[in-house]
Write an enzyme that holds these catalytic residues in place. Sequence first.
Site, PDB file in Angstrom:
ATOM      1  N   ARG A  47      11.925   7.490  -6.028  1.00  0.00           N
ATOM      2  CA  ARG A  47      11.237   8.972  -5.301  1.00  0.00           C
ATOM      3  C   ARG A  47      11.558   9.735  -4.771  1.00  0.00           C
ATOM      4  O   ARG A  47      11.512  11.344  -5.073  1.00  0.00           O
ATOM      5  CB  ARG A  47      10.027   8.728  -4.101  1.00  0.00           C
ATOM      6  CG  ARG A  47       9.546   7.336  -3.698  1.00  0.00           C
ATOM      7  CD  ARG A  47       9.287   6.791  -2.648  1.00  0.00           C
ATOM      8  NE  ARG A  47       7.607   6.002  -2.507  1.00  0.00           N
ATOM      9  CZ  ARG A  47       7.462   5.589  -1.871  1.00  0.00           C
ATOM     10  NH1 ARG A  47       8.184   5.019  -0.923  1.00  0.00           N
ATOM     11  NH2 ARG A  47       5.854   4.912  -2.024  1.00  0.00           N
ATOM     12  N   LYS A 104       2.420  -5.047   3.228  1.00  0.00           N
ATOM     13  CA  LYS A 104       1.889  -3.908   3.703  1.00  0.00           C
ATOM     14  C   LYS A 104       0.751  -5.087   4.062  1.00  0.00           C
ATOM     15  O   LYS A 104      -0.532  -3.909   4.440  1.00  0.00           O
ATOM     16  CB  LYS A 104       2.150  -2.470   3.723  1.00  0.00           C
ATOM     17  CG  LYS A 104       3.256  -1.591   4.272  1.00  0.00           C
ATOM     18  CD  LYS A 104       3.098  -0.332   3.845  1.00  0.00           C
ATOM     19  CE  LYS A 104       4.848   0.234   3.775  1.00  0.00           C
ATOM     20  NZ  LYS A 104       4.724   1.351   3.319  1.00  0.00           N
ATOM     21  N   GLY A 141       5.725   3.100  -3.445  1.00  0.00           N
ATOM     22  CA  GLY A 141       6.919   3.004  -3.905  1.00  0.00           C
ATOM     23  C   GLY A 141       8.261   1.219  -4.227  1.00  0.00           C
ATOM     24  O   GLY A 141       9.035   1.391  -5.472  1.00  0.00           O
ATOM     25  N   GLY A 184      -0.159   3.032  -0.403  1.00  0.00           N
ATOM     26  CA  GLY A 184      -0.926   2.864   0.040  1.00  0.00           C
ATOM     27  C   GLY A 184      -2.434   3.999  -0.109  1.00  0.00           C
ATOM     28  O   GLY A 184      -3.197   4.511  -0.115  1.00  0.00           O
TER      29      GLY A 184
HETATM   30  N1  LIG Z   1       5.408 -13.537   0.018  1.00  0.00           N
HETATM   31  C1  LIG Z   1       5.206 -12.502   0.335  1.00  0.00           C
HETATM   32  N2  LIG Z   1       6.059 -12.370   1.928  1.00  0.00           N
HETATM   33  C2  LIG Z   1       6.813 -11.154   2.204  1.00  0.00           C
HETATM   34  N3  LIG Z   1       7.403 -10.201   1.039  1.00  0.00           N
HETATM   35  C3  LIG Z   1       6.546 -10.113   0.300  1.00  0.00           C
HETATM   36  C4  LIG Z   1       5.814 -10.975  -0.458  1.00  0.00           C
HETATM   37  N4  LIG Z   1       5.545 -10.582  -1.308  1.00  0.00           N
HETATM   38  C5  LIG Z   1       5.862  -9.502  -1.704  1.00  0.00           C
HETATM   39  N5  LIG Z   1       6.740  -9.690  -0.817  1.00  0.00           N
HETATM   40  C6  LIG Z   1       7.384  -8.256  -0.546  1.00  0.00           C
HETATM   41  O1  LIG Z   1       6.570  -6.594  -0.308  1.00  0.00           O
HETATM   42  C7  LIG Z   1       7.677  -5.355  -0.277  1.00  0.00           C
HETATM   43  C8  LIG Z   1       6.245  -4.653  -0.891  1.00  0.00           C
HETATM   44  O2  LIG Z   1       5.596  -3.883  -0.312  1.00  0.00           O
HETATM   45  P1  LIG Z   1       4.178  -2.423   0.315  1.00  0.00           P
HETATM   46  O3  LIG Z   1       3.421  -3.661   0.591  1.00  0.00           O
HETATM   47  O4  LIG Z   1       5.301  -1.769   0.775  1.00  0.00           O
HETATM   48  O5  LIG Z   1       4.738  -2.125  -2.526  1.00  0.00           O
HETATM   49  P2  LIG Z   1       4.958  -0.606  -2.273  1.00  0.00           P
HETATM   50  O6  LIG Z   1       4.673  -0.937  -3.841  1.00  0.00           O
HETATM   51  O7  LIG Z   1       6.174  -0.194  -1.846  1.00  0.00           O
HETATM   52  O8  LIG Z   1       3.276   0.464  -1.380  1.00  0.00           O
HETATM   53  P3  LIG Z   1       4.151   1.896  -0.831  1.00  0.00           P
HETATM   54  O9  LIG Z   1       4.834   2.399  -1.366  1.00  0.00           O
HETATM   55  O10 LIG Z   1       2.339   1.745   0.041  1.00  0.00           O
HETATM   56  O11 LIG Z   1       4.822   1.167   0.558  1.00  0.00           O
HETATM   57  C9  LIG Z   1       8.982  -6.382  -1.095  1.00  0.00           C
HETATM   58  O12 LIG Z   1       9.075  -5.486  -0.167  1.00  0.00           O
HETATM   59  C10 LIG Z   1       8.480  -7.010  -1.749  1.00  0.00           C
HETATM   60  O13 LIG Z   1       9.583  -8.519  -0.940  1.00  0.00           O
HETATM   61  O1  LIG Z   2       6.153   3.994   1.453  1.00  0.00           O
HETATM   62  C1  LIG Z   2       5.221   4.528   1.292  1.00  0.00           C
HETATM   63  O2  LIG Z   2       4.053   3.942   0.988  1.00  0.00           O
HETATM   64  C2  LIG Z   2       4.813   5.473   2.012  1.00  0.00           C
HETATM   65  O3  LIG Z   2       6.408   6.604   2.225  1.00  0.00           O
HETATM   66  C3  LIG Z   2       4.759   5.471   3.859  1.00  0.00           C
HETATM   67  O4  LIG Z   2       5.252   5.158   4.162  1.00  0.00           O
HETATM   68  P1  LIG Z   2       4.391   4.257   5.571  1.00  0.00           P
HETATM   69  O5  LIG Z   2       3.421   3.239   5.312  1.00  0.00           O
HETATM   70  O6  LIG Z   2       5.578   3.704   6.069  1.00  0.00           O
HETATM   71  O7  LIG Z   2       3.807   5.154   6.244  1.00  0.00           O
END
Ligand SMILES: Nc1ncnc2c1ncn2[C@@H]1O[C@H](COP(=O)(O)OP(=O)(O)OP(=O)(O)O)[C@@H](O)[C@H]1O
Ligand SMILES: O=C(O)[C@H](O)COP(=O)(O)O
Length: 397
Positions: A37, A202, A354, A378
């Site tokens: 990022r 999330k 991310g 998201g």
């Molecule tokens: N079964 C699980 N239990 C707990 N955590 C998990 C599991 N599977 C994946 N994860 C965690 O989910 C996290 C990523 O989730 P997240 O929803 O933030 O995705 P993202 O790609 O970062 O999307 P965003 O940019 O919206 O944050 C990772 O840190 C991973 O360790």
């Molecule tokens: O990691 C992300 O998806 C963005 O940086 C937004 O973060 P947030 O879900 O904490 O608003």
Amino acid sequence: MKNLSDLLAEGVAGRRVLVRADLNVPLDGDKITDDGRVRASVPTIKALADAGARVIVTAHLGRPKGEPDPKFSLAPAAARLGELLGAEVALAGDLVGESAKSVVAALTDGGVVMLENVRFDARETSKVDAEREALAAELATFADVFVSDGFGVVHRKQASVYDVAKKLPAYVGGLVDAELGVLKKLTDDLERPYVVVLGGAKVSDKLGVIANLLTKVDRLLIGGGMAYTFLKAQGHEVGTSLLQEDQLDQVRGFLAEAEKRGVELVLPVDVLVTSEFGKPEHDVVATDAIPADKMGLDIGPQSRELFASKLADARTVFWNGPMGVFEIETYAGGTRAVAEALVKSEAFTVVGGGDSAAAVRALGLPEDGFSHISTGGGASLEFLEGKELPGISVLES
Ligand SMILES: Nc1ncnc2c1ncn2[C@@H]1O[C@H](COP(=O)(O)OP(=O)(O)OP(=O)(O)O)[C@@H](O)[C@H]1O
Ligand SMILES: O=C(O)[C@H](O)COP(=O)(O)O
């Protein structure tokens, strides 16, 4: 919507430009484990600085509780940005206080500074319009124009994303512009089968997008922390796995809706379970046999094969959210299997988020093995839903 080229054409030399970037990078202590990022934010900042602007970067890191917390300092991001720009990026010790004022006052043409984590101020994420607007007004005093370039955060109606754009002449940045351009291909006449893969942590944030996705996709594969609320909704025990108990009814509705619409909803058939988060010792169990005292941290070997087979004939794929806790090698196999299936695929493949993008790089997969790696998780999901993104609509109005 005016863009970065319009701003550069107007001329920015000597003007103070507030840039909202998404520098929400994964950290191990104070070490950035994936700087994707930060790298993605460089072109816009560099273009402005090279044109003689005085650039003030504002961004968030993590989800601090609306007050300063050193764990969430942007110091690592400021240092990395400085390295990538080849010039020091001074980090203010606060957001809109005395330190920020003096750092901004000391800015010279072509210089770049950063304000401390915008979420150290509770007004940033406040649901009260007047509170967000008050913070936005303070941020706006630092600058003559605003550039919105934090694509990962444009789905948030927050002071530094939304309200500040009403206080200053506002422009869409190069990264946001480019992301929107690519993601449009997933909304306008896409090729089918269209498969979406969801995972990550999330869960409550992202369950909401599923109702809408069910009207668009041919197949929905659900892994990661997201899977357990679905498994529970089907009547399985999920032990101590991540669970969104309050959304079980909603998820039962998704299961029924998928069946009605003929959308294939694919869940893991086996998972890796352990007794304590992160502990490498684990068992592989079927999803109808998760012990009460264990949590699922990755999809199992049969699920990996199943998911790969469901991706094999896809023509368009969007993937957000790792299949497991990929940061720990033991639980990275599911994420690797999905990533490899996408690299092999002939489909138009987009990875968003991310951590999802970080996982692809951490696993050593070639970035050019995907059609696009988006900085927003998201944000891209909400875009695909066709939902209005506050950080974009405010630039259009
Ligand atoms: N079964 C699980 N239990 C707990 N955590 C998990 C599991 N599977 C994946 N994860 C965690 O989910 C996290 C990523 O989730 P997240 O929803 O933030 O995705 P993202 O790609 O970062 O999307 P965003 O940019 O919206 O944050 C990772 O840190 C991973 O360790
Ligand atoms: O990691 C992300 O998806 C963005 O940086 C937004 O973060 P947030 O879900 O904490 O608003």
